[in-house]
Design a protein around this motif. Structure first.
Motif, short mmCIF file in Angstrom:
data_model
loop_
_atom_site.label_atom_id
_atom_site.label_comp_id
_atom_site.label_asym_id
_atom_site.label_seq_id
_atom_site.Cartn_x
_atom_site.Cartn_y
_atom_site.Cartn_z
N UNK A 1 0.84 -1.21 0.00
CA UNK A 1 0.00 0.00 0.00
C UNK A 1 0.87 1.25 0.00
N UNK A 2 0.46 2.25 -0.82
CA UNK A 2 1.26 3.48 -0.90
C UNK A 2 1.27 4.22 0.42
N UNK A 3 0.14 4.07 1.20
CA UNK A 3 0.07 4.78 2.48
C UNK A 3 1.05 4.21 3.50
N UNK A 4 1.47 2.97 3.27
CA UNK A 4 2.37 2.33 4.22
C UNK A 4 3.83 2.67 3.96
N UNK B 1 7.06 4.70 3.89
CA UNK B 1 7.58 5.80 4.70
C UNK B 1 8.31 6.78 3.79
N UNK B 2 7.92 8.06 3.85
CA UNK B 2 8.58 9.07 3.03
C UNK B 2 9.68 9.74 3.83
N UNK B 3 10.64 10.29 3.08
CA UNK B 3 11.75 11.00 3.74
C UNK B 3 12.23 12.10 2.80
N UNK B 4 12.34 13.32 3.34
CA UNK B 4 12.67 14.47 2.49
C UNK B 4 11.39 15.07 1.95
N UNK B 5 11.37 16.39 1.75
CA UNK B 5 10.12 17.04 1.32
C UNK B 5 10.03 17.11 -0.20
N UNK C 1 15.12 11.68 0.46
CA UNK C 1 16.43 11.69 1.11
C UNK C 1 17.21 10.45 0.70
N UNK C 2 18.49 10.50 0.90
CA UNK C 2 19.36 9.39 0.51
C UNK C 2 18.91 8.11 1.21
N UNK C 3 18.73 7.07 0.42
CA UNK C 3 18.29 5.79 0.95
C UNK C 3 16.79 5.62 0.98
N UNK C 4 16.03 6.70 0.75
CA UNK C 4 14.56 6.63 0.75
C UNK C 4 14.05 6.48 -0.68
N UNK C 5 12.88 5.88 -0.83
CA UNK C 5 12.32 5.66 -2.16
C UNK C 5 11.32 6.74 -2.54
N UNK C 6 10.78 7.47 -1.58
CA UNK C 6 9.69 8.39 -1.86
C UNK C 6 9.82 9.64 -1.02
N UNK C 7 9.68 10.81 -1.68
CA UNK C 7 9.66 12.06 -0.91
C UNK C 7 8.26 12.28 -0.36
N UNK C 8 8.17 13.10 0.67
CA UNK C 8 6.87 13.35 1.30
C UNK C 8 5.94 14.12 0.36
N UNK C 9 6.49 14.99 -0.47
CA UNK C 9 5.66 15.72 -1.43
C UNK C 9 5.11 14.77 -2.49
#
Length: 322
Positions: free
Chosen positions: A1-4, A6-10, A14-22
Motif C-alpha cells: 500500500x502506498x500509504x504504508x 515511509x517518506x523521507x525528504x520534502x 532523502x538518501x536511501x529513501x524511495x519516496x519524498x513526502x511531497x
C-alpha cells in the motif's frame, strides 16, 4: 500500500529513501496532485535557474535528455501556470501592468508576423525562377550564392516551397489574429453586447486556444525530438528511463525527402509546429488580458493600443478580410 510507504525528504527523497513526502502527498488524490505540483513549482524553477548545466550543457547526454523531458513535462506546465497566475493577479490589481503585457505580446506577434510574411513573396519569386529554369533554360538544378554556392536539384527547390508556406502559417498566426484576419463563422457574436463579447473572448482564449495549443505542444515536442536524436524519446518515458537512454544518445537529424533529390530538411517543420504552439499560447494570453481590460473599462477602451495595419484611406471596408 502506498500509504504504508515511509517518506523521507520534502521536495526530493532523502538518501536511501524511495519516496519524498511531497510525492506521497501528490499520489494521494487529484486535488493533492494539483496542489502538490503548485507547491513544487517554485522549487523546480529555482533549481533549473541555479543549475543550468543540468539541462543546458548538451555536451552531456544526460543534460540533453533532461532538456527533452522537461520541455513537455508536468513540472514545466505548473511552473508556467503559476507564473501566469501571479502575473494575472498583479495585472488585475494594476491594470496598467496588464495593458503593458497586452502591448508587449501584440508587438511580438505583429513583429514576427510582419517579418515572416515576406516568406510569401519569396515563395512566389522562387516559383517563378523554377518555372523559368525548367521551361526556358531547361536546367536540372539551381545554383545560388557567391564563393561556395548553394546548389540543389530543381525538385529540391520545388519541394522547399512548402517551407515558406509553413513559415507564413506558423509564425504569422498571432499577427493575423491581431489584425482580425482569421475567418470567423459568426452567428451570435456580432449582435451581442459589448461586455458579452469580452466574456466570450476570454472564455475562448482560456478554454479553447490555450488547451488546443498545450495539447499540440505535448505531442509536437516529442515528435520533433524523435526526428533529431536516437534512441527515440517518448512522451510516456519517465525521467529515469530517459537518463538511462542517454548512455547511447546521439544526434540523428532527419534528412529524408519524399523524392531522391527532393527537399531534405523536414525536421524544420517539426520545429515550426512547436513555435506555432508557443505563438498561439502567447496570443491567447494577450486576448484574455485585452478582453479583461476592455471589459473593466467599457466600450471606450475597445482597440486601445491596437497596432493594426491599414490598407490606406478609403479601403476600410476591406481591412480585416485580407
Amino acid at each position: 500500500m502506498a500509504d504504508d510507504v515511509v517518506c523521507s525528504g520534502f521536495f526530493r527523497a532523502a538518501e536511501g529513501a524511495k519516496l519524498s513526502c511531497l510525492d506521497k502527498f501528490q499520489d494521494s488524490g487529484t486535488l493533492q496532485y494539483i496542489l502538490g505540483n503548485f507547491v513544487e513549482a517554485p522549487y523546480n524553477l529555482f533549481a533549473a535557474l541555479f543549475q543550468p548545466a543540468l539541462w543546458l550543457n548538451w555536451t552531456d547526454p544526460q543534460a540533453m535528455m533532461r532538456f527533452i523531458y522537461y520541455g513537455a513535462s508536468t513540472e514545466l506546465f505548473f511552473v508556467l501556470v503559476l507564473g501566469l497566475l501571479i502575473i494575472t493577479a498583479i495585472g488585475m490589481r494594476r491594470r496598467e501592468v496588464m495593458w503593458s503585457m497586452v502591448r508587449g505580446l501584440e508587438w511580438l506577434g505583429n513583429s514576427v508576423g510582419r517579418l515572416f510574411a515576406w516568406a510569401g513573396l519569396i515563395m512566389v519569386v522562387q516559383q517563378i525562377i523554377i518555372v523559368f529554369m525548367q521551361r526556358i533554360f531547361t536546367r536540372p538544378d539551381i545554383s545560388i550564392g557567391f564563393g561556395i554556392p548553394l546548389q540543389f536539384d530543381i525538385s529540391w527547390f520545388a519541394e522547399e516551397l512548402k517551407l515558406f508556406n509553413a513559415l507564413v502559417v506558423c509564425l504569422c498566426v498571432s499577427y493575423t489574429f491581431v489584425q482580425g484576419g482569421h475567418v470567423r463563422v459568426d452567428l451570435f457574436y456580432a449582435g451581442a453586447k459589448f461586455r458579452t463579447k469580452k466574456i466570450v473572448d476570454m472564455f475562448g482564449a482560456l478554454f479553447f486556444m490555450i488547451p488546443f495549443a498545450v495539447v499540440t505542444w505535448l505531442y509536437g515536442w516529442f515528435f520533433l525530438w524523435r526526428h533529431l536524436v536516437t534512441p527515440n524519446p517518448s512522451a510516456s518515458d519517465s525521467l529515469e528511463l530517459l537518463l538511462r537512454k542517454a548512455r547511447v544518445l546521439k544526434w540523428n537529424v532527419e534528412t529524408i525527402g519524399f523524392s531522391p533529390n527532393g527537399f531534405n530538411g523536414y525536421f524544420i517543420f517539426k520545429i515550426l509546429l512547436c513555435l506555432f504552439c508557443a505563438m498561439v499560447i502567447l496570443q491567447a494570453i494577450a486576448v484574455f488580458y485585452r478582453s479583461w481590460c476592455e471589459f473593466k473599462e467599457g466600450p471606450a477602451s475597445e482597440g486601445k493600443y491596437l497596432d493594426k495595419d491599414t490598407l490606406g484611406e478609403g479601403e476600410e471596408a476591406y481591412e480585416g478580410t485580407h
